[in-house]
Design a protein around this motif. Structure first.
Motif, PDB file in Angstrom:
ATOM      1  N   LYS A 244       0.840  -1.217   0.000  1.00 33.45           N
ATOM      2  CA  LYS A 244       0.000   0.000   0.000  1.00 33.45           C
ATOM      3  C   LYS A 244       0.868   1.258   0.000  1.00 33.45           C
ATOM      4  CE  LYS A 244      -4.558  -0.965   1.599  1.00 33.45           C
ATOM      5  NZ  LYS A 244      -5.608  -0.959   2.542  1.00 33.45           N
ATOM      6  N   ARG A 268      -8.844  -0.505  -1.223  1.00 36.83           N
ATOM      7  CA  ARG A 268      -9.908  -1.317  -0.606  1.00 36.83           C
ATOM      8  C   ARG A 268      -9.415  -2.690  -0.141  1.00 36.83           C
ATOM      9  NH1 ARG A 268     -14.122  -2.373  -4.021  1.00 36.83           N
ATOM     10  NH2 ARG A 268     -13.333  -1.266  -5.827  1.00 36.83           N
ATOM     11  N   ALA A 269      -8.181  -3.051  -0.499  1.00 34.72           N
ATOM     12  CA  ALA A 269      -7.667  -4.383  -0.124  1.00 34.72           C
ATOM     13  C   ALA A 269      -7.519  -4.477   1.393  1.00 34.72           C
ATOM     14  CB  ALA A 269      -6.341  -4.637  -0.816  1.00 34.72           C
ATOM     15  N   LYS A 270      -7.890  -5.626   1.935  1.00 34.70           N
ATOM     16  CA  LYS A 270      -7.932  -5.780   3.405  1.00 34.70           C
ATOM     17  C   LYS A 270      -6.598  -6.284   3.982  1.00 34.70           C
ATOM     18  CE  LYS A 270     -12.544  -5.252   4.384  1.00 34.70           C
ATOM     19  NZ  LYS A 270     -12.795  -4.400   3.239  1.00 34.70           N
ATOM     20  N   THR A 271      -5.847  -7.045   3.189  1.00 37.86           N
ATOM     21  CA  THR A 271      -4.615  -7.638   3.730  1.00 37.86           C
ATOM     22  C   THR A 271      -3.430  -7.336   2.812  1.00 37.86           C
ATOM     23  OG1 THR A 271      -4.929  -9.676   2.491  1.00 37.86           O
ATOM     24  CG2 THR A 271      -5.885  -9.604   4.715  1.00 37.86           C
TER      25      THR A 271
END
Ligand code: FAD
Length: 317
Positions: A244, A268-271
């Motif tokens: 990120k 929007r990626a969680k991991t």
């Protein structure tokens, strides 16, 4: 073998990989591991970056700071020699203007010629981190084109010392950088392309582009180059976004744009794993489209990480 010959003889899109020298104090094993991981893709060449000196400040007695110059990633020439001998693989050292006098450049080129390196990528080099603006050495080159002309002179057997007669003519195949989104200092792309054209007139034989994340930028750049009469191969440079933090660091360090869709997906990626997956998938899509468009090769910036690059290369083989 020369890069231009690799391109001319390639039966399909060739692969090439950029490597980063290890930090001072580390050994060369990581480089060997990276090359071994990527050999299954039968690369035409690997190129090795060159890193300028940096200034570090040490506290001495009574709180005074002492400035010291350190080169944190030395070893470009040694790595090129080691890889080409161990893997029988062509290597391309990056050679830069920054931090070098013309005499030092000449001596480095003699070393490269003697160890059998036939290709160089000539660059101006980044400014020293703490300086912000590029400053040439007193007897060094200010622009890549001047360095290119020194190499081209040596290819004609012309060295700095005018008294040297009948000197060995080196045989370097010369590559240069190209910027689909323009070099950050150029007033506009047209001006940047005029300098690129001059480099081609003076002997540049292929271009490797700065990374880009929207293929339209590369296609547009190539079309503009061709219109200008720049007719040498232009290898697209690709890098997968893997963290990120790179949403900010890539534009900051490389002056590139990230498309809305990619930024949105990454945000929007969680991991961490999901970020990596999105970045790799994005790069696979780019690579496949470039390959289908018939580019001469796909050049990957590995930045010391072989796995994402291998995943992408496997998907587009
Ligand atoms: P130049 O061609 O000298 O251009 C610099 C700027 O001046 C441009 O804006 C150009 O339009 C303009 N210009 C060019 N010639 C003239 C002239 N004669 N008069 C006036 N203006 C001129 N950096 C490193 O330090 N080490 C590396 O290993 C390295 N590898 C790289 C590999 C690739 C594929 C790329 C794309 C970049 C790499 N860089 C590296 C970064 C590069 O050194 C920087 O982008 C640098 O700021 C410009 O290098 P250049 O060779 O494009 O410079």
């Amino acid at each position: 073998m020369k890069i231009t010959q690799h391109i001319a003889e390639a039966k399909s899109t060739l692969f090439s990989f950029e490597l980063l020298p290890p930090l001072k104090g580390e050994n060369i094993q990581r480089i060997h591991q990276t090359v071994e991981r990527l050999m299954e893709f039968d690369p035409a060449f690997v190129d090795v970056t060159y890193h300028r000196e940096e200034y570090v400040y040490h506290e001495v007695q009574s709180g005074l700071l002492q400035k010291r110059t350190v080169r944190k990633r030395p070893g470009t020439v040694g790595i090129c020699a080691a890889i080409s001998h161990k893997y029988n693989l062509d290597t391309v050292p990056h050679i830069i203007c920054g931090g070098f006098t013309k005499e030092e450049t000449e001596n480095a080129l003699i070393d490269l010629d003697f160890v059998g390196v036939e290709n160089v990528l000539v660059l101006r080099g980044d400014p020293i981190r703490s300086e912000g603006r590029f400053k040439a050495e007193a007897d060094g080159h200010s622009y890549a084109i001047d360095l290119l002309n020194q190499v081209a002179d040596m290819n004609r057997g012309k060295y700095l010392d005018p008294d040297l007669k009948n000197s060995n003519a080196t045989q370097f195949c010369i590559g240069v950088a190209g910027y689909p989104e323009k070099h950050f200092e150029a007033p506009n792309l047209a001006s940047d392309l005029r300098w690129l054209k001059r480099k081609v007139e003076d002997g540049a034989e292929y271009v490797i582009t700065q990374m880009f994340f929207d293929n339209a930028a590369y296609f547009d750049f190539v079309a503009k180059c061709r219109k200008q009469g720049i007719d040498i191969p232009i290898l697209p440079g690709l890098k997968p976004l893997t963290t990120k933090g790179q949403l900010n660091s890539l534009p900051q360090n490389f002056h590139v744009n990230l498309p809305d869709e990619l930024v949105d997906l990454i945000e929007r990626a969680k991991t961490k794993e999901a970020v990596k997956e999105i970045g790799v998938e994005w790069c696979i899509r780019q690579a496949k489209e470039l390959k289908d468009a018939g580019v001469p090769g796909l050049h990957f910036y590995t930045m010391g990480k072989a796995d994402p690059t291998a995943q992408i290369a496997k998907a587009v083989l």
